[in-house]
Design a protein around this motif. Structure first.
Motif, short mmCIF file in Angstrom:
data_model
loop_
_atom_site.label_atom_id
_atom_site.label_comp_id
_atom_site.label_asym_id
_atom_site.label_seq_id
_atom_site.Cartn_x
_atom_site.Cartn_y
_atom_site.Cartn_z
N ALA A 415 0.88 -1.32 -0.12
CA ALA A 415 -0.02 -0.03 0.12
C ALA A 415 0.87 1.24 -0.20
O ALA A 415 1.93 1.37 0.88
CB ALA A 415 -0.94 0.07 1.17
N SER A 416 0.70 2.32 -0.77
CA SER A 416 1.23 3.45 -0.78
C SER A 416 0.36 4.47 -0.80
O SER A 416 -0.58 4.99 -1.24
CB SER A 416 2.08 3.60 -2.13
N GLU A 417 0.92 5.57 0.13
CA GLU A 417 0.09 6.81 0.60
C GLU A 417 0.93 8.03 0.44
O GLU A 417 2.21 7.87 0.91
CB GLU A 417 -0.73 6.69 1.52
N ALA A 418 0.69 9.10 -0.28
CA ALA A 418 1.43 10.38 -0.19
C ALA A 418 0.72 11.45 0.31
O ALA A 418 -0.57 11.63 -0.05
CB ALA A 418 1.83 10.52 -1.76
N ILE A 419 1.48 12.38 1.12
CA ILE A 419 0.92 13.60 1.55
C ILE A 419 1.75 14.58 0.92
O ILE A 419 2.92 14.73 1.04
CB ILE A 419 0.96 13.57 3.14
N VAL A 420 0.98 15.60 0.45
CA VAL A 420 1.62 16.59 -0.42
C VAL A 420 1.28 18.24 0.23
O VAL A 420 -0.06 18.24 0.34
CB VAL A 420 1.26 16.82 -1.82
N PRO A 438 4.48 4.36 -5.06
CA PRO A 438 4.79 5.78 -4.46
C PRO A 438 4.43 6.78 -5.60
O PRO A 438 3.96 7.90 -5.21
CB PRO A 438 5.96 5.46 -3.99
N VAL A 439 5.03 6.51 -6.88
CA VAL A 439 4.97 7.54 -7.66
C VAL A 439 3.56 7.90 -8.09
O VAL A 439 3.27 8.91 -8.16
CB VAL A 439 5.67 7.21 -8.89
N ASN A 440 2.67 7.02 -8.36
CA ASN A 440 1.12 7.03 -8.52
C ASN A 440 0.45 7.97 -7.52
O ASN A 440 -0.40 8.83 -7.62
CB ASN A 440 0.65 5.70 -8.93
N ALA A 441 0.98 7.64 -6.24
CA ALA A 441 0.28 8.27 -5.07
C ALA A 441 0.41 9.65 -4.98
O ALA A 441 -0.26 10.32 -4.65
CB ALA A 441 0.66 7.47 -3.77
N ILE A 503 12.23 7.69 -7.18
CA ILE A 503 11.07 8.40 -6.77
C ILE A 503 11.24 9.98 -7.08
O ILE A 503 10.35 10.64 -7.55
CB ILE A 503 10.73 8.20 -5.23
N GLU A 504 12.44 10.40 -6.83
CA GLU A 504 12.65 11.91 -6.72
C GLU A 504 12.86 12.19 -8.25
O GLU A 504 12.26 13.21 -8.77
CB GLU A 504 13.86 12.14 -6.20
N ALA A 505 13.44 11.36 -9.02
CA ALA A 505 13.36 11.50 -10.57
C ALA A 505 12.31 11.59 -11.21
O ALA A 505 11.77 12.25 -11.85
CB ALA A 505 14.44 10.57 -11.10
#
Length: 540
Positions: A415-420, A438-441, A503-505
């Motif tokens: 599971a991947s979750e991102a907070i921006v 992670p990239v899609n999140a 991920i950064e790229a």
């Protein structure tokens, strides 16, 4: 007065025999409509006697109301010892509802005795009976003489005898097939000329590309008297593919002179049609494909670009617009000031060669490429870089931070979750989103933050994602380059990111993609609309 050359497209039949090519009925209908718009004369829809998919296609294609093309069904001559009215293949052609039938028969005596295992006389009877039967049913009949060139070289009299049987039965076209793709242009020209002098029925050519001569052999046949060319879009097909109609058409119309395939207006849509077929077939089109590839009119070396700026004829054999393509200048470590001048002109920037900022920008680009960036495949990132150097880039949003949570529990999927945290028009926005990685999140979280301010961002989607390891010797710590292609309903653009962290790229390339797309979009903010000039998005 130009001589008309009839174009017969078999992408939907012969093209699907290529490795990795599979078209649904919907795919075939979309491609048929696009080919009709281009002005293709015949579209071979498939073999109705072989599978249910083709039967469904023929049932549904009538609803397209094609303006230019005739749809034809494919099949073989009757089987040995079977009457034509009792043959399953011929009955399937009639039941398909088409008004044009394309049937193939053997021209090579070796194929008759080895593959069909019948007599030479019975083979000729199979050809005659099949063509005559379909003509009696009111159909236009195109007879494909399979293995004709090999058969002619082995036994000229018999090969000619087989097509004379088709002619006597009333065939409307006789198409000579280089089925194994092993003939040379000189052989094709001489044999076609002999056939044209021997029969009265119009002659066509069906060339395969096993010696990378499919296009050359097709052109040689036309110059020798053939007036129909069969092939596929982007050269799709079994083994090494078929003659590429995307090259055949402009070569006949623009290069040889005296021939006409489609109207000038239709020819100007060739690039978009080729790319459309590539997308629907899910088969990547080579960037260096003649006429229609993205690199077909691309210039990289500074000396070349300097000359092109003076006159495009210095390094371009035609005007790209004739086939719907465009001139491009690639900026890289080989580039000089001329490349950036060209890009600046595209963006309507006042670009002074003596300006120190220009020289610094060139050096910056070269330094970045040394670190692994590749701007020749990322025009959108390059444009943003140039605008930033000249203070011409609007700051549509600012990323303040992001966090990622990746969790794996038991047998459950990762599971991947991102907070921006994003600042837009002076307001700080926090969003969180999940994704299938992670990239899609991160992408989902960013879009969620921006949608309130830029609603049209919903139309933008990623169409290609490539990761390239730059310094393999560093193994898992190696630097990577990520290239992203994005598109909306009207255009596509490419961006790049480089880092030791994939991920950064990826994030860098995504940010460039979104920033580039938002230039020129309607901004909805506080119930008021602000229009921004759309810059540099390349239309398909």
């Amino acid at each position: 007065m130009p001589q008309q050359v009839t174009i017969f497209d078999t992408t939907l039949r012969d093209g699907t025999q290529g490795e990795g090519v599979s078209l649904t009925v919907e795919d075939k209908l979309k491609i048929a409509a696009k080919l009709d718009d281009l002005g293709i004369h015949y579209i071979e829809g498939g073999w109705p006697g072989s599978n249910g998919k083709d039967i469904e296609f023929f049932k549904r294609v009538a609803s397209l109301s094609l303006k230019h093309a005739k749809v034809t069904a494919f099949g073989s001559t009757r089987r040995k010892g079977v009457k034509p009215e009792e043959d399953g293949n011929l009955k399937a052609i009639l039941e398909s509802g088409v008004r044009v039938a394309t049937i193939f028969g053997k021209s090579w005596d070796f194929q008759v005795t080895t593959a069909l295992q019948t007599t030479l006389e019975e083979n000729e009877a199979m050809i005659y009976d099949s063509v005559r039967y379909l003509k009696e049913q009111g159909l236009e009949v195109i007879y494909d003489a399979e293995h004709f060139f090999d058969g002619y070289k082995n036994n000229r009299d018999y090969a000619l005898g087989t097509i004379r049987k088709a002619e006597a039965a009333g065939a409307d076209w006789i198409v000579l097939c280089d089925t194994n793709g092993g003939s040379m242009p000189g052989e094709i020209a001489a044999i076609v000329a002999d056939v044209v002098a021997s029969v009265k029925t119009p002659i066509g050519i069906h060339a395969h590309n096993d010696c990378e001569l499919g296009v050359a052999n097709s052109l040689a046949a036309v110059q020798a008297g053939a007036r129909q060319v069969q092939g596929t879009f982007n050269g799709l097909g079994e083994r090494c593919g078929n003659a590429n109609l995307v090259s055949v058409i402009p070569n006949l119309q623009l290069k040889l002179g005296g021939y006409r395939c489609v109207s000038d207006e239709q020819l100007a849509t060739l690039t978009s049609a080729a790319r459309y077929v590539s997308e629907i077939a899910n088969v990547g089109m080579p960037v260096n494909q003649p006429y229609v590839g993205s690199a077909a009119f691309a210039h990289k070396g500074g000396i070349h670009v300097s000359a092109v700026l003076r006159h495009s004829k210095t390094y371009e054999h035609i005007e790209p617009e004739l086939v719907g393509n465009r001139q491009r200048v690639l900026v890289s470590e080989l580039a000089g000031q001329s490349n950036l001048v060209f890009k600046a002109q595209e963006m309507n920037l006042d670009f002074d060669l003596e300006n120190e900022s220009t020289k610094r920008l060139i050096q910056t680009i070269k330094d970045m490429e040394h670190r692994g960036y590749q701007f020749e495949g990322a025009d959108a990132s390059l444009e943003l870089l140039i605008r930033k150097a000249y203070d011409k880039q609007e700051n549509v949003f600012t990323i303040e931070s992001f966090k990622l949570l990746v969790e794996k529990t038991g047998d459950n999927p990762v599971a991947s979750e991102a907070i921006v945290k994003v600042k837009v028009h002076g307001e700080t926005v926090y969003t969180a989103a999940e994704g299938n990685g992670p990239v899609n999140a991160l992408d989902n979280a960013l879009r969620k933050a921006l949608e309130t301010y830029y609603p049209d961002i919903r139309d933008i989607h990623l169409t290609d994602y490539k990761v390239r390891v730059i310094n393999e010797k560093d193994a898992t710590a190696a630097k990577v380059r990520v290239l992203i292609e994005s598109s909306d309903f009207d255009a596509s653009w490419n961006t790049v990111g480089v880092s030791e962290n994939v991920i950064e790229a990826s994030w860098e390339a995504i940010l460039d993609s979104i920033r580039y797309a938002l230039i020129g979009r309607t901004v909805v903010l506080d119930n008021r609309e602000e229009k921004h000039e759309r810059i540099g998005i390349v239309n398909h």
